[in-house]
Design a protein around this motif. Sequence first.
Motif, PDB file in Angstrom:
ATOM      1  N   LEU A 148       0.420   0.529   3.905  1.00  0.00           N
ATOM      2  CA  LEU A 148       1.081  -0.757   4.087  1.00  0.00           C
ATOM      3  C   LEU A 148       0.230  -1.940   3.648  1.00  0.00           C
ATOM      4  O   LEU A 148       0.754  -2.995   3.287  1.00  0.00           O
ATOM      5  N   ARG A 149      -1.082  -1.790   3.648  1.00  0.00           N
ATOM      6  CA  ARG A 149      -1.913  -2.914   3.224  1.00  0.00           C
ATOM      7  C   ARG A 149      -1.815  -3.145   1.716  1.00  0.00           C
ATOM      8  O   ARG A 149      -2.292  -4.172   1.212  1.00  0.00           O
ATOM      9  N   THR A 154       6.634  -9.867   1.110  1.00  0.00           N
ATOM     10  CA  THR A 154       7.976  -9.685   0.537  1.00  0.00           C
ATOM     11  C   THR A 154       8.111  -8.410  -0.304  1.00  0.00           C
ATOM     12  O   THR A 154       9.223  -8.029  -0.654  1.00  0.00           O
ATOM     13  N   GLN A 155       7.023  -7.711  -0.637  1.00  0.00           N
ATOM     14  CA  GLN A 155       7.141  -6.492  -1.427  1.00  0.00           C
ATOM     15  C   GLN A 155       7.405  -5.311  -0.510  1.00  0.00           C
ATOM     16  O   GLN A 155       6.823  -5.199   0.565  1.00  0.00           O
ATOM     17  N   VAL A 156       8.289  -4.396  -0.933  1.00  0.00           N
ATOM     18  CA  VAL A 156       8.647  -3.266  -0.086  1.00  0.00           C
ATOM     19  C   VAL A 156       8.401  -1.921  -0.768  1.00  0.00           C
ATOM     20  O   VAL A 156       8.707  -0.871  -0.194  1.00  0.00           O
ATOM     21  N   ALA A 157       7.841  -1.915  -1.989  1.00  0.00           N
ATOM     22  CA  ALA A 157       7.665  -0.671  -2.722  1.00  0.00           C
ATOM     23  C   ALA A 157       6.208  -0.478  -3.141  1.00  0.00           C
ATOM     24  O   ALA A 157       5.531  -1.437  -3.500  1.00  0.00           O
ATOM     25  N   VAL A 158       5.749   0.778  -3.088  1.00  0.00           N
ATOM     26  CA  VAL A 158       4.405   1.144  -3.536  1.00  0.00           C
ATOM     27  C   VAL A 158       4.522   2.352  -4.458  1.00  0.00           C
ATOM     28  O   VAL A 158       5.019   3.408  -4.044  1.00  0.00           O
ATOM     29  N   PRO A 159       4.084   2.242  -5.729  1.00  0.00           N
ATOM     30  CA  PRO A 159       4.115   3.403  -6.623  1.00  0.00           C
ATOM     31  C   PRO A 159       2.992   4.372  -6.271  1.00  0.00           C
ATOM     32  O   PRO A 159       1.910   3.958  -5.883  1.00  0.00           O
TER      33      PRO A 159
END
Length: 259
Positions: A148-149, A154-159
């Motif tokens: 999560l860090r 506002t960003q909700v996606a992590v590749p």
Amino acid sequence: MTSSELWDRASAERYDAEETEMSSAEVLGPTLDFLAGLAGEGRALEFAVGTGRVAVPLRERGVPVAGIEFSAHMAAVLRRKVDEETLPVTLGDMATTVVPGEFSLVYLVYNTISNLLTQDEQVECFRNAARHLAPGGRFVIELGVPPLRLLPPTQVAVPFDVSAHHIGFDTFDLVDQILVSHHLTRDGEDGRYRRSASRHRYAWPAELDLMARIAGLDLERRVADWTGTPFTDASAKHISVWRKPLRAGHRYFPAMVHT
């Protein structure tokens, strides 16, 4: 009924081919060393045994292994590799399904506890592990640390993977602790991509420790990988080991749990 999503026939048939890296000697070797060392001369039970990626080679090392699996299609793939007498598998969910006997080791690898989408079910999974363990036995979980860090406001996606054959990213619901793992996988030689997604409930190590205490288990060890790398605040995942007390009313409190 469990909240776990069910692997269908097509997904089960593709699973081994898509997880060749996770089935390599480089990945499996340390995993099997770790688990076999904890099992000792006893029996092992794998929750969500799947197609037997870990259970089959662990059995080949001489550890008696049984499994619980929610998907009949995944279990059918496993059954092509080994017969029921050698590696018995019970169909059912890992939070409530009970199999005969006691085990020195119950284990749950590759983020699979996150398939249970509610906290209550994850707690019941710990209780079910404790139910199957002999006194002094251990419950092992492999689980990623929520990234999560890496999320700016506002960003909700992590590749997590961007390659020629696969694009993968996770999206997060921070209120309900749900992540959706999205995959675009290239199939065949025509260049087309197959899209899939699966839901998971992420949990922090400290939350799992509380689940373990509810189930009467004590944290014995936590490391960052199967080779025993120390767990730190920068670790992307953890291997955690909880132990069932040797006798009623006795709790196990190790002097150090992070090494």
